[in-house]
Design a protein around this motif. Structure first.
Motif, mmCIF file in Angstrom:
data_model
loop_
_atom_site.group_PDB
_atom_site.id
_atom_site.type_symbol
_atom_site.label_atom_id
_atom_site.label_comp_id
_atom_site.label_asym_id
_atom_site.label_seq_id
_atom_site.Cartn_x
_atom_site.Cartn_y
_atom_site.Cartn_z
ATOM 1 N N TYR A 1 -1.542 6.885 11.714
ATOM 2 C CA TYR A 1 -0.084 6.882 11.562
ATOM 3 C C TYR A 1 0.497 8.300 11.674
ATOM 4 O O TYR A 1 1.546 8.583 11.127
ATOM 5 C CB TYR A 1 0.363 6.124 10.325
ATOM 6 N N GLN A 2 -0.248 9.160 12.357
ATOM 7 C CA GLN A 2 0.301 10.456 12.757
ATOM 8 C C GLN A 2 0.722 11.356 11.605
ATOM 9 O O GLN A 2 1.743 12.021 11.655
ATOM 10 C CB GLN A 2 1.505 10.225 13.697
ATOM 11 N N CYS A 3 -0.087 11.381 10.555
ATOM 12 C CA CYS A 3 0.286 12.236 9.430
ATOM 13 C C CYS A 3 -0.112 13.683 9.677
ATOM 14 O O CYS A 3 0.385 14.592 9.039
ATOM 15 C CB CYS A 3 -0.373 11.728 8.162
ATOM 16 N N ALA A 4 -1.050 13.912 10.593
ATOM 17 C CA ALA A 4 -1.478 15.271 10.975
ATOM 18 C C ALA A 4 -2.396 15.945 9.957
ATOM 19 O O ALA A 4 -2.658 17.133 10.063
ATOM 20 C CB ALA A 4 -0.287 16.177 11.283
ATOM 21 N N THR A 5 -2.885 15.202 9.007
ATOM 22 C CA THR A 5 -3.863 15.773 8.080
ATOM 23 C C THR A 5 -5.072 16.319 8.848
ATOM 24 O O THR A 5 -5.580 17.400 8.547
ATOM 25 C CB THR A 5 -4.356 14.678 7.110
ATOM 26 N N SER B 1 -5.404 17.606 11.784
ATOM 27 C CA SER B 1 -5.257 18.876 12.497
ATOM 28 C C SER B 1 -5.418 20.058 11.557
ATOM 29 O O SER B 1 -5.833 21.133 11.970
ATOM 30 C CB SER B 1 -3.881 18.952 13.160
ATOM 31 N N VAL B 2 -5.053 19.856 10.292
ATOM 32 C CA VAL B 2 -5.234 20.932 9.318
ATOM 33 C C VAL B 2 -6.676 20.935 8.822
ATOM 34 O O VAL B 2 -7.275 21.987 8.608
ATOM 35 C CB VAL B 2 -4.250 20.766 8.141
ATOM 36 N N ALA B 3 -7.240 19.747 8.687
ATOM 37 C CA ALA B 3 -8.622 19.655 8.203
ATOM 38 C C ALA B 3 -9.598 20.236 9.221
ATOM 39 O O ALA B 3 -10.624 20.793 8.851
ATOM 40 C CB ALA B 3 -8.980 18.202 7.929
ATOM 41 N N ARG C 1 -4.692 15.427 16.001
ATOM 42 C CA ARG C 1 -3.586 14.498 15.799
ATOM 43 C C ARG C 1 -2.945 14.108 17.139
ATOM 44 O O ARG C 1 -2.698 12.937 17.418
ATOM 45 C CB ARG C 1 -2.526 15.140 14.884
ATOM 46 N N LYS C 2 -2.711 15.097 17.981
ATOM 47 C CA LYS C 2 -2.030 14.812 19.243
ATOM 48 C C LYS C 2 -2.899 13.907 20.123
ATOM 49 O O LYS C 2 -2.400 12.992 20.769
ATOM 50 C CB LYS C 2 -1.739 16.129 19.973
ATOM 51 N N MET D 1 -11.202 13.365 5.847
ATOM 52 C CA MET D 1 -9.918 13.518 5.157
ATOM 53 C C MET D 1 -8.857 12.531 5.621
ATOM 54 O O MET D 1 -7.816 12.407 4.979
ATOM 55 C CB MET D 1 -9.387 14.926 5.400
ATOM 56 N N CYS D 2 -9.081 11.868 6.728
ATOM 57 C CA CYS D 2 -8.034 10.995 7.260
ATOM 58 C C CYS D 2 -7.654 9.941 6.235
ATOM 59 O O CYS D 2 -8.507 9.218 5.742
ATOM 60 C CB CYS D 2 -8.505 10.326 8.543
ATOM 61 N N PRO D 3 -6.358 9.845 5.911
ATOM 62 C CA PRO D 3 -5.944 8.889 4.883
ATOM 63 C C PRO D 3 -5.999 7.436 5.334
ATOM 64 O O PRO D 3 -5.830 6.541 4.515
ATOM 65 C CB PRO D 3 -4.510 9.307 4.554
ATOM 66 N N ARG D 4 -6.205 7.210 6.620
ATOM 67 C CA ARG D 4 -6.121 5.845 7.109
ATOM 68 C C ARG D 4 -7.432 5.310 7.652
ATOM 69 O O ARG D 4 -7.468 4.234 8.233
ATOM 70 C CB ARG D 4 -5.070 5.778 8.223
ATOM 71 N N GLY D 5 -8.484 6.075 7.540
ATOM 72 C CA GLY D 5 -9.736 5.605 8.103
ATOM 73 C C GLY D 5 -9.666 5.489 9.613
ATOM 74 O O GLY D 5 -10.336 4.648 10.210
#
Ligand code: FAD
Ligand code: SF4
Ligand code: SF4
Ligand code: SF4
Ligand code: SF4
Lengths: 417, 402
Positions: free
Chosen positions: B27-31, B33-35, B47-48, B79-83
């Motif tokens: 869902y494109q939260c971008a976590t 890309s930081v992780a 993310r992109k 870290m992805c919140p959505r699996g």
């Protein structure tokens, strides 16, 4: 001790705004109601808010009138420091065993405060989320109902206990109080056990513990409250700096299968509310809000529009996934701006984690046979005589909590008939 | 943002097969890309890449350097919140890209599915068997002769001085495989480079680096970085892979040197000094290097094997043919090679010959399928890393080029 309240009695577990509403709705049609609350006071999380939307009025304006109605209503019996131990029977004839923890101060207490004056031992102030220390003989908060002191006996030295007892002119200090169990017979049970703030320490990548400049949204409520640890001044815990910049980290622990899977529903709104707190004190401060998408239910849309237009507020689509403590006491939050496709390292003086609502009942509910969904919310089950209300049922605001509580009361009454 | 997105069934199916079907969860939260420890501030990933994949924009993905820069560490997946498992999705995109860039297409497609494994083994097995049959070497030596010549007369022997018969056949098989692989890689990398340039809007650049400059400034520093494994060390959840990947890589380099050496001695020097055509002495430093490298290779791949099994058991990685095929092939090369050598030392010719045959098959597979399997990363990632340097260099950033 045993209590038989005849047919149709309702047990309401949890004395927050939802439990209070449900109890009053049921009692006002003549049903016997028992309202039990784990804390030493009623009001739940709403009591901790500085102001609450939609009207941004102080919580007292909603709670106080309800407390008065409870006091005036002889059909409601209230119990603080009380939790459910076991449940037997079924709809129409539940037998519920409860336990009340000792308060060490009896009903003679007038809240004169003399005991607190002499008490030298201190504890963390739970009402203010540990942001300050209070005496071990205390009133949980200024507007506490019932207005009666609590003594944290375990935290006191024998000398303190002697002094506290000696200080009370009304003979209200009773050091020999013991936990008490008792049984209630009721027809139905309303679960309104509400929520707890999600433990920010569990969101390891946000390094909550690494800096005092990282606080949670509930701490923000207390910082902004006149009866809070800073008397309503929003400053950075630790060094009391007046922040010139703020970052809000939305969905901290919510909508995340590693933490809370659900959307906590109010934390986007709470952030807008917090921007209004900040603007009252710091009209020029820079505010950065990092979000995945901003969820403001239709009725709150105007609220959102007002603050989105603020020239000193920036809204960045991208979840903060790392926070680094800086030497000057501030922090740098790191996110990818999904609109521009570049990473941002934003240094701010104060960072607020919009932590979500975790259902409070938890594992205990499972043991009691309460029907819960995958996220820990209680599923209403009128067939089995158990009904849920407010945030125990789903993450909602006060207004929706009130609606679901009224509905819960109606169902409970029907079971009694 | 409005665009007409046609669901690309072929692409979606490929993603699914290569372990990337979690991508729709994103869902494109971008976590992520930081992780990701490797993603840069200016051009973060993955993310992109997740949204491009959701939209099925495979053309963009195939030429996206980030896809190849990813080291598949799994930090983002953790870290992805959505699996949505972005690390696995990027792996799947790479698998797709190797296939899309690969030549000949039929071979590339063959390498993408476990169903084709019998054919994949069958091709070199048949080719080598055929060579063995026509070589006339079809006899298994007696113990004493086996001890002297080892496998150097697998394809028989003749008295023609210039080129040993065995060497001729090995060259025939392996150089064909290598030739196809190199052609494929050359085509693939050229296409990738052009695509990457196009992706940053590069068309008419007045100053391009010369080949020497290109190697010196972009390729060589990348190779050094790869040798040092700096990027691998950035990973957190799977940093243990370094312990396997580094010996494996050094083992390969060692074996590469040995191969070059023997190619040179056998095919070039051997023309003048025929004794070079025999097996190398045990105490020859080159043989020593070969043995050390072989052990490093087997040890390294063993660690990676265990590591991958552990990750999959813990749900941190998906079990895919793409990942395992390479592990199997390398393990196959190492184990058969070592076993053949041991069998020679203890002197069991018949079994030795069979194992040696398997060894030739495994080596040929590794060469031939290199451009289409996970192995291709050694080429594509290297050039993506070079491109990353190029993109940041004054050739691109120079205002004259704007
Ligand atoms: C930062 C923040 C800001 C918010 N601001 C607003 C706002 O401005 N406006 C708004 O409408 N909403 C707001 N909310 C939401 C609001 O707090 C909730 O809607 C409200 O608290 C719901 O009330 P409740 O009674 O259901 O639960 P609670 O307030 O949690 O009350 C539950 C009660 O049950 C008790 N309890 C728990 N477990 C047990 C047990 N096992 N036995 C006995 N008792 C138990 C608890 O001690 C508590 O007193 C905000 C929420 C957050 C996180
Ligand atoms: S316990 Fe006694 S001294 Fe303390 S507040 Fe109550 S009445 Fe006053
Ligand atoms: S209300 Fe907003 S901040 Fe809270 S979980 Fe939902 S989207 Fe995230
Ligand atoms: S892959 Fe996961 S972490 Fe990355 S943007 Fe999608 S949901 Fe977020
Ligand atoms: S797998 Fe590792 S290198 Fe690849 S994108 Fe995820 S975090 Fe980055």
């Amino acid at each position: 001790m045993s209590d038989t309240a005849g047919n149709g009695a309702v047990l309401v577990v949890g004395g927050g705004i939802s439990g209070i509403t449900a109890a009053l709705e049921a009692a006002e049609v003549g049903i016997d109601v028992f309202l039990v609350e784990k804390n030493a006071y009623f009001g739940g999380r709403v009591a901790q808010l500085n102001q609450y939307f939609p009207k941004l009025c102080p919580p007292t304006c909603g709670l106080e009138i309800n407390f008065k109605r409870i006091k005036d209503n002889r059909k409601i019996r209230t119990y603080t420091l009380t939790t459910v131990k076991s449940i037997t029977g079924g709809p129409g004839n539940f037998e519920v065993q409860l336990e009340t923890m000792p308060r060490y101060i009896n009903s003679n207490c007038t809240a004169c405060g003399d005991c607190g004056q002499v008490c030298t031992d201190e504890i963390d102030d739970a009402f203010n989320l540990g942001m300050k220390k209070i005496k071990a003989a205390y009133l949980p908060h200024e507007m506490a109902f019932p207005r009666r002191f609590v003594l944290e006996k375990n935290a006191c030295s024998p000398a303190t206990l002697d002094a506290v007892k000696a200080a009370c002119k009304y003979n209200a200090v009773d050091l020999d109080m013991q936990p008490q169990t008792f049984t209630l017979k009721v027809s139905s049970i309303i679960w309104s056990t509400g929520w707890n703030p999600y433990d920010a320490n569990k969101i390891t990548n946000l390094n909550y513990n690494s800096s005092q400049a990282i606080i949670t949204n509930m701490m923000m409520e207390r910082l902004a409250a006149d009866n809070g640890p800073t008397k309503g001044k929003i400053v950075r815990p630790g060094d009391n700096k007046e922040p010139a910049s703020f970052a809000f980290v939305q969905c901290a622990g919510s909508r995340d299968e590693n933490h809370l899977e659900h959307c906590s529903y109010i934390c986007c709104m709470a952030t807008f509310k917090h921007i209004s707190y900040i603007r009252d004190q710091y009209p020029e401060a820079k505010i950065y809000v990092f979000y995945i998408d901003l969820r403001t239910p239709g009725k709150y849309e105007h609220f959102r529009e007002k603050f989105m237009a603020d020239p000193n507020s920036t809204f960045i689509k991208g979840k903060v996934a790392d926070i680094v403590a800086e030497r000057d006491g501030g922090v740098t939050v790191i996110a990818e701006n999904a609109v521009t496709g570049t990473k941002i390292h934003q240094k701010v003086d104060l960072c607020i984690l919009a932590t979500g609502m975790e259902p409070a009942l938890g594992a205990q509910g499972k043991a009691l046979g309460v029907n819960m969904d995958g996220n820990g919310f209680i599923v209403s089950d009128p067939e089995r005589g158990m009904i849920s209300a407010g945030c125990a049922k789903s993450a909602v605001d006060v207004y929706s909590s009130g609606q679901s509580s009224t509905a819960a009361a109606l169902k409970a009454i029907q079971i009694g008939r | 943002m409005s665009m007409n997105v046609q669901p690309d069934l072929e692409f979606i199916k490929a993603m699914k097969e290569a372990g990337g079907d979690t991508l729709k969860q994103c869902y494109q939260c971008a976590t992520c890309s930081v992780a990701c420890p490797l993603s840069s501030d200016d051009k973060p990933f993955p993310r992109k890449e997740m949204i491009l994949a959701q939209w099925g924009l495979k053309e963009k993905l195939i030429y996206d350097p980030n896809v190849f820069l990813c080291h598949q560490c799994g930090d983002c997946t953790e870290m992805c919140p959505r699996g949505a498992r972005p690390g696995d999705v990027l792996g799947a995109i790479r698998a797709y890209a190797y296939r899309a860039l690969g030549w000949p297409k039929a071979l590339a497609t063959l390498c993408s599915s476990v169903k084709n494994l019998p054919i994949l083994i069958g091709i070199p097995a048949a080719a080598i068997l055929f060579c063995w049959l026509i070589s006339g070497g079809m006899h298994i030596p007696a113990g004493e002769q086996f001890a002297r010549v080892g496998y150097t007369q697998f394809f028989g022997h003749w008295d023609f001085r210039l080129l040993a018969k065995n060497v001729l056949f090995i060259d025939l098989i392996m150089l064909t495989a290598v030739g196809i692989a190199l052609t494929s890689l050359y085509k693939g990398i050229s296409a990738l480079w052009k695509g990457m340039e196009a992706s940053i809007g590069l068309k008419d650049v007045p100053y391009r680096p010369s080949l020497v400059q290109f190697v010196k400034k972009f390729l060589w520093p990348s190779l050094i970085e790869i040798l040092q494994h700096n990027r691998f060390r950035e990973c957190t959840v799977n940093v243990d892979r370094v312990k396997g990947h580094r010996p494996l890589m050094l083992g390969f380099i060692g074996l590469f040197i040995v191969t070059c050496y023997s190619l040179f001695t056998q095919d070039v020097i051997g023309i003048f000094i025929p004794s070079m055509h025999g097996p190398i002495s045990m105490w020859n430093p080159v043989k020593l290097l070969a043995n050390v490298s072989a052990v490093a290779m087997i040890g390294g791949i063993g660690i990676l094997w265990l590591n991958r099994t552990k990750m999959e058991a813990a749900g941190k990685a998906t079990n895919t043919f793409y990942d395992w095929f390479l592990i199997w092939m390398i393990m196959g090369v190492g184990v058969t090679g070592l076993a053949a050598e041991l069998l020679r030392i203890i002197g069991i010719p018949s079994l030795g010959y069979v194992v040696y045959y398997l060894h030739l098959i495994a080596v040929a597979m590794l060469f031939l399928y290199m451009p289409y399997t996970k192995f291709a990363h050694i080429a594509y990632r290297t050039f993506a890393m070079a491109f990353e340097r190029y993109r940041e260099s004054s050739y691109i950033k120079n205002p004259l080029n704007q």
